[in-house]
Design an enzyme around this catalytic site. Sequence first.
Site, short mmCIF file in Angstrom:
data_model
loop_
_atom_site.label_atom_id
_atom_site.label_comp_id
_atom_site.label_asym_id
_atom_site.label_seq_id
_atom_site.Cartn_x
_atom_site.Cartn_y
_atom_site.Cartn_z
N LEU A 125 0.82 -1.22 0.00
CA LEU A 125 0.00 0.00 0.00
C LEU A 125 0.85 1.27 0.00
CD1 LEU A 125 -2.71 -1.00 2.65
CD2 LEU A 125 -3.06 -0.70 0.20
N GLY A 126 2.04 1.19 0.60
CA GLY A 126 2.88 2.38 0.65
C GLY A 126 4.09 2.11 1.51
N GLY A 128 6.85 4.10 4.43
CA GLY A 128 7.07 5.27 5.27
C GLY A 128 8.51 5.28 5.76
N CYS A 129 8.76 6.09 6.82
CA CYS A 129 10.17 6.25 7.24
C CYS A 129 10.74 4.97 7.82
CB CYS A 129 10.37 7.38 8.23
SG CYS A 129 8.95 8.19 8.80
N PHE A 130 9.93 4.14 8.48
CA PHE A 130 10.58 2.97 9.05
C PHE A 130 9.98 1.65 8.62
CE2 PHE A 130 7.28 3.20 12.09
CZ PHE A 130 7.28 4.48 12.64
N VAL A 132 7.34 -0.69 5.51
CA VAL A 132 6.40 -0.74 4.39
C VAL A 132 5.03 -1.14 4.92
CG1 VAL A 132 7.99 -1.22 2.51
CG2 VAL A 132 7.21 -3.08 3.95
N VAL A 133 3.99 -0.75 4.20
CA VAL A 133 2.63 -1.08 4.62
C VAL A 133 1.97 -1.92 3.53
CG1 VAL A 133 0.40 -0.14 5.37
CG2 VAL A 133 2.50 1.10 5.90
N LYS A 151 1.85 -2.91 8.90
CA LYS A 151 3.09 -2.12 8.76
C LYS A 151 4.25 -2.95 9.30
CE LYS A 151 3.26 2.44 9.58
NZ LYS A 151 3.45 3.74 10.28
N ASP A 248 3.49 15.68 13.19
CA ASP A 248 3.64 15.41 11.76
C ASP A 248 2.27 15.46 11.08
OD1 ASP A 248 4.87 14.87 9.40
OD2 ASP A 248 5.33 12.78 9.82
N ARG A 252 -0.64 13.88 4.01
CA ARG A 252 -0.08 12.54 3.74
C ARG A 252 -0.34 11.59 4.92
NH1 ARG A 252 4.04 16.02 4.53
NH2 ARG A 252 4.99 15.88 6.59
N ASN A 253 -0.58 12.14 6.10
CA ASN A 253 -0.83 11.31 7.28
C ASN A 253 -2.30 11.24 7.68
OD1 ASN A 253 1.81 10.51 7.53
ND2 ASN A 253 2.38 12.36 8.64
N ASP A 266 -0.10 7.65 11.39
CA ASP A 266 1.34 7.87 11.50
C ASP A 266 1.73 8.55 12.81
OD1 ASP A 266 3.99 7.90 11.04
OD2 ASP A 266 3.84 8.54 8.96
P1 AMP Z 1 3.35 5.38 7.06
O1 AMP Z 1 4.54 4.50 7.23
O2 AMP Z 1 2.40 5.32 8.20
O3 AMP Z 1 3.74 6.78 6.66
O4 AMP Z 1 2.54 4.77 5.79
C1 AMP Z 1 3.04 4.83 4.48
C2 AMP Z 1 1.90 4.79 3.47
O5 AMP Z 1 1.21 3.54 3.57
C3 AMP Z 1 0.83 5.85 3.69
O6 AMP Z 1 1.13 7.05 3.04
C4 AMP Z 1 -0.41 5.20 3.11
O7 AMP Z 1 -0.43 5.40 1.70
C5 AMP Z 1 -0.19 3.73 3.39
N1 AMP Z 1 -0.87 3.33 4.63
C6 AMP Z 1 -0.40 3.40 5.90
N2 AMP Z 1 -1.28 2.94 6.79
C7 AMP Z 1 -2.36 2.54 6.08
C8 AMP Z 1 -3.64 1.99 6.44
N3 AMP Z 1 -3.94 1.74 7.71
N4 AMP Z 1 -4.51 1.73 5.45
C9 AMP Z 1 -4.21 2.00 4.16
N5 AMP Z 1 -3.03 2.52 3.76
C10 AMP Z 1 -2.12 2.80 4.70
#
Ligand code: AMP
Length: 415
Positions: A125-126, A128-130, A132-133, A151, A248, A252-253, A266
């Site tokens: 899905l994405g 982040g800093c520490f 992957v999701v 995550k 933060d 984006r969050n 986040d």
């Molecule tokens: P993060 O590490 O929390 O910054 O997450 C990185 C990316 O993953 C975010 O920008 C979202 O696109 C995706 N993401 C994080 N948490 C979720 C979630 N609970 N449901 C759907 N997508 C998520």
Amino acid sequence: MVDMLPEASSLWLLRLLRDIQLAQFYRPILEELNVTRPEHFDFVRPEDLDNIGMGRPAQRRLAEALKRYRSGVKSKNWVYKILGGFAPEQKEMAPRSDSLLCLHEPEGGLKSLIPEGAVCRGELLGSGCFGVVHRGLWTLPSGQSIPVAVKSLRVGPEGPMGTELGDFLREVSVMMKLEHPHVLRLHGLVLGQPLQMVMELAPLGSLHARLTAPAPTPPLPVALLCLFLRQLAGAMAYLGSCGLVHRDLATRNLLLASPRTIKVADFGLVRPLGGARGRYVMGGPRPIPYAWCAPESLRQGAFSSASDVWMFGVTLWEMFSGGEEPWAGVPPYLILHRLEKDRARLPRPPLCSRALYSLALRCWAPHPADRPSFSNLEGLLQEAWLSEGRCVREVTEPGALRMEPGDPITIIEGR
Ligand code: AMP
């Protein structure tokens, strides 16, 4: 949250006593004998336990349970020490027999350790800093499966990096205690390789991604953005009431749980507000989102609910600018100069009403004390609410927006 911490940190005691059917001694041990950590029992004499009414057989049970607990904690890893309060999933599912448990466990139920095999990961899905999701499916002990987001902590060749691990665990321990309709919910933690957080899935992704989605995706209606702002102010008022700063806040969050519901996510940078001044001061150089930060955060690394309010103003600006980057093209080291010396502020986006923009300007007051609180903002947003109506006749005049009877109309600026 400041008030809740001692309770959370003594959950181990409650669990230990509950396991040996001595939960009724939780309060006396905590309050009369001042035991908050296992090693404090080294200074408790049998007479002390006699004085709180614990019989000798019960004392022996307690001594044995303590021995088991201490050897267990030593052999378990640092994760348990940092989190302190997680119980295995099966235990959480057990019927709750004593009222103490209901008082002191985080409300909202199932926040648990989840067995590795119960979660399967799917599409990415994405990141982040520490970590992957991924999208995932969590199978509960009942056999029911629910869609989740997973995550995973990024792991280098020599294991997880210290700060990333710390931030990951901090995010878990913060989310564990939160329960609000507009705060992303944590279901539990998988103690596997890698460590994984199992969270509520926000199927529509981040608000930023939605704001910047290319055509033919239509832009979000202005009235919906106003609704999101109110949801955000409510969630932030809740975080503040828990004694936390987010640090933060940005589109984006914010995640879209449904077309009309956002959730704050986040929590990696969240910190408790310390001391009488209700501020958190950063200990050392760490990456911070410059363009979203209040001047006192950029200058002294000071964060507070008032600096979160500043960030709320920037988030509002992003929403009405179609997800544009604030202060794009301005080097980070010049942002503070522009804010303080030039008294510059982000300009009013065309879709943002004057009433809403003046609210953003109040969030950007130079002195933190002059900014509205999140609870004030909830009320102010109500006042800045846009009028909505419907078109009553067909509009076809040249140069005017074509409209048909029944088309929804939002009045952004009108007399
Ligand atoms: P993060 O590490 O929390 O910054 O997450 C990185 C990316 O993953 C975010 O920008 C979202 O696109 C995706 N993401 C994080 N948490 C979720 C979630 N609970 N449901 C759907 N997508 C998520």
